[in-house]
Design a protein around this motif. Structure first.
Motif, PDB file in Angstrom:
ATOM      1  N   GLU A  94      90.051  60.188 -44.643  1.00  0.00           N
ATOM      2  CA  GLU A  94      88.695  59.870 -44.226  1.00  0.00           C
ATOM      3  C   GLU A  94      88.628  59.835 -42.710  1.00  0.00           C
ATOM      4  O   GLU A  94      89.637  59.603 -42.023  1.00  0.00           O
ATOM      5  CB  GLU A  94      88.222  58.536 -44.806  1.00  0.00           C
ATOM      6  N   ARG A 122      91.558  52.558 -38.684  1.00  0.00           N
ATOM      7  CA  ARG A 122      91.553  51.537 -39.731  1.00  0.00           C
ATOM      8  C   ARG A 122      92.969  51.067 -40.066  1.00  0.00           C
ATOM      9  O   ARG A 122      93.164  49.946 -40.545  1.00  0.00           O
ATOM     10  CB  ARG A 122      90.866  52.073 -40.994  1.00  0.00           C
ATOM     11  N   ASP A 163      88.087  47.999 -36.938  1.00  0.00           N
ATOM     12  CA  ASP A 163      87.299  48.468 -38.072  1.00  0.00           C
ATOM     13  C   ASP A 163      85.901  48.915 -37.656  1.00  0.00           C
ATOM     14  O   ASP A 163      85.315  49.814 -38.272  1.00  0.00           O
ATOM     15  CB  ASP A 163      87.197  47.383 -39.151  1.00  0.00           C
ATOM     16  N   GLU A 164      85.364  48.304 -36.588  1.00  0.00           N
ATOM     17  CA  GLU A 164      84.071  48.753 -36.070  1.00  0.00           C
ATOM     18  C   GLU A 164      84.178  50.172 -35.518  1.00  0.00           C
ATOM     19  O   GLU A 164      83.266  50.988 -35.688  1.00  0.00           O
ATOM     20  CB  GLU A 164      83.595  47.807 -34.972  1.00  0.00           C
ATOM     21  N   ASP A 192      84.400  52.538 -38.545  1.00  0.00           N
ATOM     22  CA  ASP A 192      83.077  52.679 -39.169  1.00  0.00           C
ATOM     23  C   ASP A 192      82.161  53.560 -38.323  1.00  0.00           C
ATOM     24  O   ASP A 192      81.409  54.391 -38.854  1.00  0.00           O
ATOM     25  CB  ASP A 192      82.430  51.306 -39.361  1.00  0.00           C
ATOM     26  N   TYR A 193      82.228  53.382 -37.017  1.00  0.00           N
ATOM     27  CA  TYR A 193      81.384  54.167 -36.112  1.00  0.00           C
ATOM     28  C   TYR A 193      81.734  55.655 -36.187  1.00  0.00           C
ATOM     29  O   TYR A 193      80.843  56.509 -36.262  1.00  0.00           O
ATOM     30  CB  TYR A 193      81.538  53.653 -34.682  1.00  0.00           C
ATOM     31  N   LYS A 203      83.124  57.264 -38.639  1.00  0.00           N
ATOM     32  CA  LYS A 203      82.705  57.775 -39.948  1.00  0.00           C
ATOM     33  C   LYS A 203      81.198  58.024 -39.974  1.00  0.00           C
ATOM     34  O   LYS A 203      80.720  59.055 -40.474  1.00  0.00           O
ATOM     35  CB  LYS A 203      83.107  56.776 -41.036  1.00  0.00           C
ATOM     36  N   ARG A 204      80.439  57.083 -39.417  1.00  0.00           N
ATOM     37  CA  ARG A 204      78.980  57.235 -39.356  1.00  0.00           C
ATOM     38  C   ARG A 204      78.598  58.416 -38.460  1.00  0.00           C
ATOM     39  O   ARG A 204      77.651  59.153 -38.754  1.00  0.00           O
ATOM     40  CB  ARG A 204      78.347  55.936 -38.847  1.00  0.00           C
TER      41      ARG A 204
END
Length: 348
Positions: free
Chosen positions: A39, A45, A78-79, A82-83, A85-86
């Motif tokens: 991913e 991560r 983790d932020e 997530d960023y 991935k977004r």
């Protein structure tokens, strides 16, 4: 010529590869981004739980999508994951995951990229795999007792992985500093460094120090400039005061550079030694480009030959290298600048 040939192929879907995808998309190029992960954001991560960026949100966004939240606030790992991935989703970037590049060659028609999921052909290739390839661990680590747990900082997540007892963190960079501070809350912790520690505050007058760096011209000082060369020679300081405080309170005990090891005993260059139950090697990485089968890409020291990411091999580019053009080239804060520069070379 192969009819399925891409205009551009990007190897690596980290911040460098994603930034490159953003700019290529603006020029309607036929391209794909390959990554061996499962991913986008996976590498972030997997990092240690206490990781926090020392660059604030205002200097941690990629081109085309601003980070949400306090612009002077600091992201946790983790932020960032997530960023990223977004970012890939919102920009609809063409990413092929679980795809490991095995071999890169070149002929008169362009580049051939052999992977575990088939072969690709492209007119131009951008290697955006970043600087973190093979874990760097000293040879004397083989002499350490099997009763002492050894782990590289890239494999460390939290203290639950470790044996009971003390821990030696080897390496005085920001990762080693953060890990040592975290572990010192619950166990005897030593930090081995090769040179005196230098500190720099995260904020000055409640504003990120990187904002001040930007205003006085340090943040984007070219790697070839006098200022850039001096900054590169000195290396990064330890950002923040947590380590200095932990050392002052004797929670973290600083030692000299490690010289050797034998069983549970670790020896230092000043003649001292300790017995250790755990060792975390925060000793960085070595580049690994053995999959590139093109003459003239690397020098005799196996280093990339380039001028701001432009290889002497026509159509081959690198992105995300440390100090590729300035201090932030391998970081979220600066990789977009180099991506924009390279796409202009590609379009020209």
């Amino acid at each position: 010529m192969n009819m399925n040939k891409l205009d551009v192929l990007i190897i690596g879907a980290g911040q460098a590869g994603l930034s490159m995808g953003y700019y290529l998309q603006r020029y309607s190029k036929n391209f794909v981004i390959l990554d061996q992960g499962t991913e986008v954001g996976e590498v972030w991560r997997r990092r240690y739980d206490s990781l926090q960026l020392f660059t604030p949100r205002m200097y941690s966004s990629l081109p085309g999508l601003a980070l949400e939240g306090d612009p002077h606030g600091f992201l946790i790992k983790d932020e960032v994951a997530d960023y990223l991935k977004r970012y890939a989703i919102e920009l609809s970037l063409p990413i092929q995951l679980r795809t490991k590049v095995l071999k890169l060659t070149r002929d008169s028609e362009g580049f051939c990229i052999e992977t575990n999921r088939g072969t690709y052909w492209a007119g131009q290739v951008i290697i955006a795999t970043g600087p973190f390839h093979t874990k760097r661990v000293p040879d004397y680590a083989k002499q350490v007792s099997t009763n002492t747990l050894q782990i590289h900082s890239s494999e460390y997540t939290n203290a639950s992985q470790l044996n009971e007892g003390n821990v030696l963190v080897v390496g005085g960079g920001n990762s080693g500093a953060q890990i040592a501070v975290e572990l010192a809350k619950r166990r005897t912790t030593f930090l081995a460094v090769s040179k005196p520690l230098r500190y720099f505050p995260l904020t000055v007058a409640r504003i990120s120090v990187f904002w001040w760096f930007d205003k006085i011209g340090l943040l984007h000082a070219p790697s070839t400039s006098i200022i850039g060369r001096k900054l590169r020679e000195k290396g990064d300081p330890i950002f923040g005061n947590q380590l200095r405080s932990a050392i002052k309170k004797e929670k973290v005990k600083v030692t000299a550079r490690v010289s050797n090891a034998d069983g549970r005993n670790v020896f230092f260059v000043d003649g001292t030694s300790i017995q250790v139950d755990n060792i975390i090697w925060a000793t960085g990485f070595e580049p690994a480009y053995d999959w590139i089968h093109i003459n003239g890409v690397l020098n005799e020291r196996e280093e990339v030959i380039h001028e701001r990411g432009v290889s002497p091999i026509n159509g081959l580019y690198f992105l995300g290298l440390p100090w590729q053009s300035h201090r932030g080239s391998s970081l979220l804060l600066g990789v977009g600048d180099d991506a924009n520069y390279i796409v202009e070379k590609i379009v020209d």
